[in-house]
Design an enzyme around this catalytic site. Structure first.
Site, PDB file in Angstrom:
ATOM      1  N   SER A   1      72.409  12.025  63.405  1.00 35.78           N
ATOM      2  CA  SER A   1      71.198  11.865  62.609  1.00 35.78           C
ATOM      3  C   SER A   1      69.985  12.166  63.480  1.00 35.78           C
ATOM      4  O   SER A   1      70.125  12.487  64.657  1.00 35.78           O
ATOM      5  CB  SER A   1      71.112  10.433  62.082  1.00 35.78           C
ATOM      6  OG  SER A   1      70.867   9.564  63.167  1.00 35.78           O
ATOM      7  N   LYS A   2      68.832  12.019  62.884  1.00 28.83           N
ATOM      8  CA  LYS A   2      67.581  12.294  63.601  1.00 28.83           C
ATOM      9  C   LYS A   2      67.473  11.467  64.879  1.00 28.83           C
ATOM     10  O   LYS A   2      66.908  11.904  65.868  1.00 28.83           O
ATOM     11  CB  LYS A   2      66.391  11.944  62.716  1.00 28.83           C
ATOM     12  CG  LYS A   2      66.039  13.049  61.778  1.00 28.83           C
ATOM     13  CD  LYS A   2      64.591  12.927  61.342  1.00 28.83           C
ATOM     14  CE  LYS A   2      64.303  13.983  60.292  1.00 28.83           C
ATOM     15  NZ  LYS A   2      63.647  13.444  59.136  1.00 28.83           N
ATOM     16  N   ARG A   3      68.029  10.282  64.803  1.00 25.01           N
ATOM     17  CA  ARG A   3      68.002   9.384  65.947  1.00 25.01           C
ATOM     18  C   ARG A   3      68.591  10.042  67.200  1.00 25.01           C
ATOM     19  O   ARG A   3      68.219   9.744  68.321  1.00 25.01           O
ATOM     20  CB  ARG A   3      68.814   8.143  65.578  1.00 25.01           C
ATOM     21  CG  ARG A   3      68.545   6.906  66.356  1.00 25.01           C
ATOM     22  CD  ARG A   3      69.007   5.689  65.544  1.00 25.01           C
ATOM     23  NE  ARG A   3      70.307   5.910  64.911  1.00 25.01           N
ATOM     24  CZ  ARG A   3      71.473   5.804  65.542  1.00 25.01           C
ATOM     25  NH1 ARG A   3      71.500   5.468  66.799  1.00 25.01           N
ATOM     26  NH2 ARG A   3      72.604   6.017  64.906  1.00 25.01           N
ATOM     27  N   HIS A   4      69.566  10.939  66.994  1.00 20.90           N
ATOM     28  CA  HIS A   4      70.189  11.614  68.137  1.00 20.90           C
ATOM     29  C   HIS A   4      69.436  12.885  68.509  1.00 20.90           C
ATOM     30  O   HIS A   4      69.938  13.703  69.275  1.00 20.90           O
ATOM     31  CB  HIS A   4      71.631  12.004  67.800  1.00 20.90           C
ATOM     32  CG  HIS A   4      72.472  10.846  67.404  1.00 20.90           C
ATOM     33  ND1 HIS A   4      72.769  10.566  66.084  1.00 20.90           N
ATOM     34  CD2 HIS A   4      73.060   9.877  68.137  1.00 20.90           C
ATOM     35  CE1 HIS A   4      73.527   9.479  66.038  1.00 20.90           C
ATOM     36  NE2 HIS A   4      73.705   9.051  67.263  1.00 20.90           N
ATOM     37  N   GLY A   5      68.286  13.067  67.909  1.00 19.12           N
ATOM     38  CA  GLY A   5      67.555  14.293  68.188  1.00 19.12           C
ATOM     39  C   GLY A   5      68.085  15.442  67.344  1.00 19.12           C
ATOM     40  O   GLY A   5      67.765  16.601  67.585  1.00 19.12           O
TER      41      GLY A   5
END
Ligand code: GLU
Length: 469
Positions: A237-241
């Site tokens: 997800s976005k959290r992982h870049g």
């Protein structure tokens, strides 16, 4: 038989890494078999779809070079056709109107949950013949028994009991067709015979096969590719870049590096890591895609990017580097040819953003010295070699690499210093930091005027340091 594959994104966000990999696999499969690759935009969810997202998807496909042979087709342009098929199912008694109230459906769901059973519609309206003028949905009459077997190209054989499925809604009360219906009609009309998609759709597959059968159609082959995980094991997800693919361009990645990275995400061929497009087309096989989820690894992507930066034609890299220089406020036409810069920096950067950063000094004066480099290489003891170099360089008539090399060598010899004792203070003076290409390339590209000016500035810096000591 011509192979036809498709990529069918819902335009509710960017073209993200997972979508791009699905698109790549579908594209490769079509190319490998000399087939057709269709792009279909599944934009029936009017609330969540946007024109911006459609553009982001098209832009991403273009950047990656995943050119499509047909489309883009938009589902919102095909409502008449979906209604025609729904009517056909109605006429054949394979679909029916349902006016069950929300309360009734909710009660049924709650009951099922209590008994820890899968919520299923109970077929209440199957034989009710609801008045078409009443608000209603239309449901597909799913077969009540039997098994639907999917011979998935990735997952192997997966069997679904019809008794586990229910009569799904194919048209909502507002008249709009639902996902499973539109996909079936499109895959049928577009003659798609290999469906490659994310395995979050595996549970839809038996439903889609049943509708296709009701329409007298064979089902395509399916390949459900596993999801991509972040390095912490959670869904990417976005959290992982993980962001839209265009962000990778912004961040200085080459499309071929991202493609090469994506193809290896869940697929392998011996221990080969680097694949040209032609090799991918030749060697890729959907059967060889891993069943297990794969993990995104930014280090590996960076490694591939560096490989492609190093091995690409400098002129192409220069062309791609130019906008990144622009973002630093640099107009590369006001200075040395960017191709010459690329030639000396190609081995030194993992991304184009990094290459722009380490090349900025060639076009404009740096704001301040790297503190560590200045501390180490602009000391009072470095005054002498810098003054000698300044004098020699000021007198140098022809600013060529050879002459610059010789000059630095002569200054070192005259002062009985190792070349590094002259070159390193010079480098920090001219670059502002301790790393740069060879000193002759560095001085050559910076040019005489700026080199002289910066060496003078370094001498002033040393003087100030002496005063403050
Ligand atoms: N539109 C669906 C999605 O974006 C894909 C449907 C399909 O591939 O069948 O997830």
């Amino acid at each position: 038989m011509t192979i036809s594959t498709r990529f069918a994104p819902s335009p509710t966000g960017y073209l993200h890494v997972g979508g791009a990999r699905t698109a790549l696999f579908s594209w490769l499969y079509a190319r490998k078999h000399g087939g057709q690759f269709v792009l279909r935009i599944e934009d029936t969810d009017l609330e969540r779809s946007s024109a911006e997202s459609v553009n982001a998807i098209l832009e991403g496909m273009t950047w990656l070079g995943l050119e499509y042979d047909q489309g883009p087709f938009y589902q919102t342009h095909r409502f008449d056709r979906y209604n025609e098929v729904i009517q056909q199912l109605m006429d054949q008694g394979l679909a029916y109107r349902c006016n069950c109230s929300r309360e009734r459906l909710d009660t049924m769901r709650d009951e099922a949950m209590k008994q820890k059973a899968k919520p299923r519609y109970d077929g209440h309206c199957r034989n009710q013949n609801i008045d078409p003028n009443e608000p209603h949905v239309i449901r597909f009459r799913n077969p009540e028994d039997g098994v639907v077997v999917v011979d998935d190209l990735v997952r192997g054989r997966v069997a679904f009991q019809n008794a586990e499925l229910d009569d799904l809604i194919i048209r909502r009360t507002d008249g709009s067709p639902t996902y499973n219906l539109t996909v079936v009609v499109d895959d049928m009309d577009m003659e798609i015979n290999v469906v490659i998609r994310g395995d979050d759709h595996l549970n839809n597959t038996p439903r889609q096969i049943n509708i296709l059968r009701a329409l007298g159609q064979d089902s395509p082959k399916y390949a459900h590719v596993p999801m991509i995980l972040g390095d912490d094991g959670a869904r990417l997800s976005k959290r992982h870049g993980a962001v839209g693919v265009m962000q990778y361009r912004e961040d200085g990645f080459l499309p071929e590096a991202l493609l090469n990275y994506l193809v290896r995400l869940g697929w392998s061929y011996g221990d080969q890591e680097i694949f040209s497009l032609d090799e991918m087309i030749e060697l890729f096989d959907i059967d060889a895609v891993n069943k297990a989820a794969s993990t995104f690894n930014t280090e590996k992507l960076l490694w591939l990017n560096q490989h492609y930066i190093k091995s690409s034609d400098p002129a192409r890299i220069a062309h791609l580097l130019s906008p990144h220089m622009g973002k630093l406020g640099i107009d590369p036409s006001q200075g040395p040819d960017l191709v010459e810069v690329v030639k000396v920096q190609q081995e030194r950067a993992k991304t184009l953003v990094e290459m722009a950063e380490i090349s900025a000094f060639i076009y404009k004066d740096f704001a301040e010295y790297d503190a560590k480099a200045a501390k180490k290489n602009l000391r009072p003891a470095d005054r002498k070699p810098l003054e000698a170099a300044l004098e020699a360089l000021t007198q140098l008539e022809e600013w060529t690499r050879e002459n610059l090399h010789q000059t630095v060598e002569q200054v070192s010899a005259a002062l009985e210093l190792k070349m590094g004792k002259v070159a390193q203070p010079l480098r920090v003076a001219v670059v502002g930091r301790a790393a740069s290409p060879g000193i002759d390339d560095t001085l050559y590209l910076v040019g005489k005027q700026a080199s002289v000016r910066r060496i003078q500035r370094a001498l002033e810096f040393i003087s100030q340091r002496e005063q403050n000591a």
